[in-house]
Design an enzyme around this catalytic site. Structure first.
Site, PDB file in Angstrom:
ATOM      1  N   TYR A  53      62.420  53.320  24.068  1.00  0.00           N
ATOM      2  CA  TYR A  53      61.138  53.350  24.790  1.00  0.00           C
ATOM      3  C   TYR A  53      60.616  54.770  24.989  1.00  0.00           C
ATOM      4  O   TYR A  53      59.399  54.968  25.046  1.00  0.00           O
ATOM      5  CB  TYR A  53      61.248  52.565  26.115  1.00  0.00           C
ATOM      6  CG  TYR A  53      61.273  51.083  25.845  1.00  0.00           C
ATOM      7  CD1 TYR A  53      60.109  50.408  25.488  1.00  0.00           C
ATOM      8  CD2 TYR A  53      62.469  50.379  25.870  1.00  0.00           C
ATOM      9  CE1 TYR A  53      60.128  49.063  25.178  1.00  0.00           C
ATOM     10  CE2 TYR A  53      62.501  49.021  25.562  1.00  0.00           C
ATOM     11  CZ  TYR A  53      61.336  48.370  25.221  1.00  0.00           C
ATOM     12  OH  TYR A  53      61.355  47.039  24.901  1.00  0.00           O
ATOM     13  N   HIS A 106      53.069  42.072  29.549  1.00  0.00           N
ATOM     14  CA  HIS A 106      54.411  42.487  29.112  1.00  0.00           C
ATOM     15  C   HIS A 106      54.792  43.873  29.647  1.00  0.00           C
ATOM     16  O   HIS A 106      55.687  44.513  29.097  1.00  0.00           O
ATOM     17  CB  HIS A 106      54.506  42.468  27.577  1.00  0.00           C
ATOM     18  CG  HIS A 106      54.466  41.079  26.991  1.00  0.00           C
ATOM     19  ND1 HIS A 106      54.318  40.824  25.639  1.00  0.00           N
ATOM     20  CD2 HIS A 106      54.566  39.851  27.579  1.00  0.00           C
ATOM     21  CE1 HIS A 106      54.329  39.513  25.435  1.00  0.00           C
ATOM     22  NE2 HIS A 106      54.459  38.901  26.591  1.00  0.00           N
TER      23      HIS A 106
END
Ligand code: APR
Length: 229
Positions: A53, A106
């Site tokens: 990420y 999300h």
């Protein structure tokens, strides 16, 4: 007054240089989603998940909104009726293009979440497993991303919006991931018109009244121009 609800997916950001998930060379062809996008993967190897990420956050910072994001911001500004974007994307390109009604079902790369106490805050550029939560100090920092097996954000409010929509438009999503993949059916059942804009027909294309294919940077501005004419 026509109320528009728009669902966006990775295809809307593809031409900004952010990879999609399931296309050729997509993220899930290069990474094991079980390892980087599930709570179990994070429990096994948080450093790997943060690394994944952190790289996506860096890509996002370096990317800029494209003509599709700009057209949707123009639609919100100039259309004579409410326009809501429900996005599966974790980038912030809709907001940077000027859209203000954007719901991230999300999660968001720009946010951090404490797995211990649920506190959320602005994510630093680089996150690491031992980062303490600013609220409870637990070393339980995770990206504020909804992983596989987790419940998307804001679902009750999203279903309310879908039920109230006059027009539902799905843009740049393959239709593989639920509950978003069923939004077309939810909206249609409540009486909305339905339109898909995608590079190619999605696996759920047969559920839409109309499907227009092509790159988002072409077909989204063309559709917005039609709506504003
Ligand atoms: N213009 C329009 N559509 C495009 C473009 C483009 N330039 N490039 C690709 N697409 C389309 C593809 O044809 C595909 O149908 O975008 C879609 C991308 O599909 P996915 O990669 O499956 O992405 P998405 O549908 O957003 O994934 C949903 O899956 O992994 C999870 O949480 C993740 O939010 C994500 C969810």
């Amino acid at each position: 007054m026509t109320k528009i609800v728009i669902l966006t997916g990775a295809g809307v950001s593809a031409e900004s240089g952010l990879g999609t998930f399931r296309d050729k060379d997509g993220l899930w062809t290069r990474y094991d989603l079980e390892e980087v996008a599930t709570p179990e993967g994070f429990a096994r190897n948080p450093a790997l998940v943060h690394e994944f990420y952190n790289a996506r956050r860096k890509n996002c910072v370096e990317a800029t909104p494209n003509a599709a994001h700009h057209a949707l911001a123009r639609l919100e500004r100039d259309f004579d009726g409410p326009v809501l974007i429900v996005t599966q994307n974790v980038d912030d390109l809709h907001e940077r293009a000027g859209s203000s009604h954007v719901w991230h079902m999300h999660g968001q790369l720009t946010r951090a979440l404490c797995a211990a106490c649920g506190h959320r805050w602005d994510a630093p550029a680089v996150m690491a497993p031992a980062d303490p939560c600013p609220a409870c100090a637990a070393p339980a920092t995770r990206p504020d991303i909804v992983w596989f097996g987790e419940y998307p954000y804001g679902m009750e409010a999203i279903w309310d919006e879908l039920r109230a929509a006059d027009l539902f438009v799905s843009i740049g999503t393959s239709g593989n991931v639920y509950p978003a993949a069923a939004f077309v059916q939810d909206a249609a059942r409540a009486g909305a018109q339905t339109l898909e804009l995608n590079l190619e027909p999605s696996i759920g294309a047969h559920d839409f009244e109309e499907v227009r294919t092509g790159p988002a940077t072409e077909i989204v501005p063309a559709w917005v121009a039609q709506m504003l004419a």
